[in-house]
Write an enzyme that holds these catalytic residues in place. Structure first.
Site, PDB file in Angstrom:
ATOM      1  CG  HIS A  85      14.724  24.293  42.206  1.00 38.12           C
ATOM      2  ND1 HIS A  85      15.026  24.217  40.874  1.00 38.12           N
ATOM      3  CD2 HIS A  85      15.296  23.144  42.732  1.00 38.12           C
ATOM      4  CE1 HIS A  85      15.538  23.065  40.446  1.00 38.12           C
ATOM      5  NE2 HIS A  85      15.931  22.260  41.779  1.00 38.12           N
ATOM      6  CG  ASP A 135      14.248  26.745  38.726  1.00 41.65           C
ATOM      7  OD1 ASP A 135      14.923  27.151  39.558  1.00 41.65           O
ATOM      8  OD2 ASP A 135      13.971  25.412  38.770  1.00 41.65           O
ATOM      9  CB  SER A 229      18.144  21.028  39.955  1.00 45.37           C
ATOM     10  OG  SER A 229      16.944  20.126  40.080  1.00 45.37           O
ATOM     11  N   GLY A 230      19.830  22.297  37.728  1.00 47.85           N
ATOM     12  CA  GLY A 230      20.998  23.322  37.615  1.00 47.85           C
ATOM     13  C   GLY A 230      21.831  22.960  36.209  1.00 47.85           C
TER      14      GLY A 230
END
Length: 326
Positions: A85, A135, A229-230
């Protein structure tokens, strides 16, 4: 002669520089230091080899100003693991993105920091943006990274690793500065509790939104937030000196709310996808005897040949000293 031996010994003890992938999962966390601010986290100090696999995924604009967008982790000499994402609804071409490794603050530079461009972006073929299913993504870098004390690869758990046996789990990132209430762009780390998927899916928690390709961790004032995120969710092997990366930070309801843990994509679930996407065969699953320290399915320990050289040289020095004294 003694001085020469000591110098050689010191050279062998220095951090190994070389092609990434020879070691992984070493020292991702150090003792908490600095101000408490990820949410409820602490500063990661530079120069300690902590979180050596983590990377900052950034966008560049003209004039050349970089903006941190997401985190990621190095999983091969030329491959970075992150969340899909991070690249959805972004119009910047790949030529305007950069990966920064070896830094604990966003403004850090120097010989231990490496910057790479993105050669190729590979999103999971079943990624569903509306639901954040699958994701996960891999970035192929424009050229290989050289490992050192500040840059190492993450250890990915294969099918033989029992996640329930892992202890001491942590998250890290450069996320939301409003929630963290600080103007300093210093990498944050926090110890979190992994929440069983059945509990995480219950009516008082995340109400059936969790699947077997996801992992829940962190809530009640400690956890990840926007901008994390990630990044990695890692847990220490109970009988080994390394950490497994069990998750890639994906989404959450707010930031670190009670009974609203952050959700990560399970690296164990995507283990074969990660290896096949990189064009490599998965390492053979390890099933060690109970008396043997289990090894990750990627080579994580300190290189044996260096350790053997260390002991051989130490024996030579002791033998030499004994001859001189007697």
């Amino acid at each position: 002669m003694i001085l020469l031996c000591i110098l050689i010994l010191l050279a062998l003890c220095r951090p190994a520089y070389g092609t990434c992938g020879q070691t992984c999962g070493l020292r991702p966390m150090i003792a908490p230091l600095g101000s408490t601010r990820v949410v409820g986290g602490t500063d990661v100090m530079p120069g300690m080899g902590a979180w050596a696999g983590i990377a900052s995924v950034r966008c560049y604009w003209n004039p050349p100003v970089s903006v941190h967008v997401c985190g990621g982790t190095l999983v091969g000499a030329q491959w970075l693991l992150t969340a899909a994402h991070c690249f959805i609804n972004r119009t910047n071409p790949l030529s305007e993105w950069a990966i920064v490794l070896g830094a604990t603050s966003l403004g850090q530079s120097g010989p231990d920091v490496e910057v790479r461009r993105i050669k190729r972006l590979i999103l999971h073929e079943k990624y569903t943006p509306e639901l954040e299913y699958h994701d996960i993504a891999l970035l192929e870098l424009d050229r290989p990274v050289q490992c050192r004390s500040s840059i190492q690869t993450a250890c990915l758990p294969g099918p033989s690793v029992t996640l329930s046996d892992l202890t001491n789990c942590y998250v890290a990132g450069w996320g939301d500065r409003i929630v963290k209430s600080s103007g300093r762009d210093v990498l944050q780390q926090a110890k979190v509790q992994v929440v069983d998927n059945q509990l995480c899916n219950s009516s008082e928690w995340l109400q059936g939104y969790i699947h077997d390709f996801q992992v829940c961790a962190g809530q009640g004032g400690v956890g990840t937030c926007q901008g994390d995120s990630g990044g990695p969710l890692v847990c220490r092997d109970r009988r080994g000196g390394f950490f497994w990366q069990i998750g890639v930070t994906s989404w959450g309801v707010g930031c670190a709310r009670p009974k609203r843990p952050a959700v990560s994509s399970s690296t164990q679930y995507y283990y074969n996808w990660i290896w096949s996407t990189m064009g490599r065969k998965p390492a053979p699953a390890a099933t060690p005897a109970p008396t043997v320290t289990p090894r990750p399915t990627q080579p994580c320990p300190f290189p044996h040949e260096k350790l053997q050289q260390f002991f051989d040289l130490l024996k030579d020095i002791l033998r030499y000293l004994k001859e001189k004294m007697f």
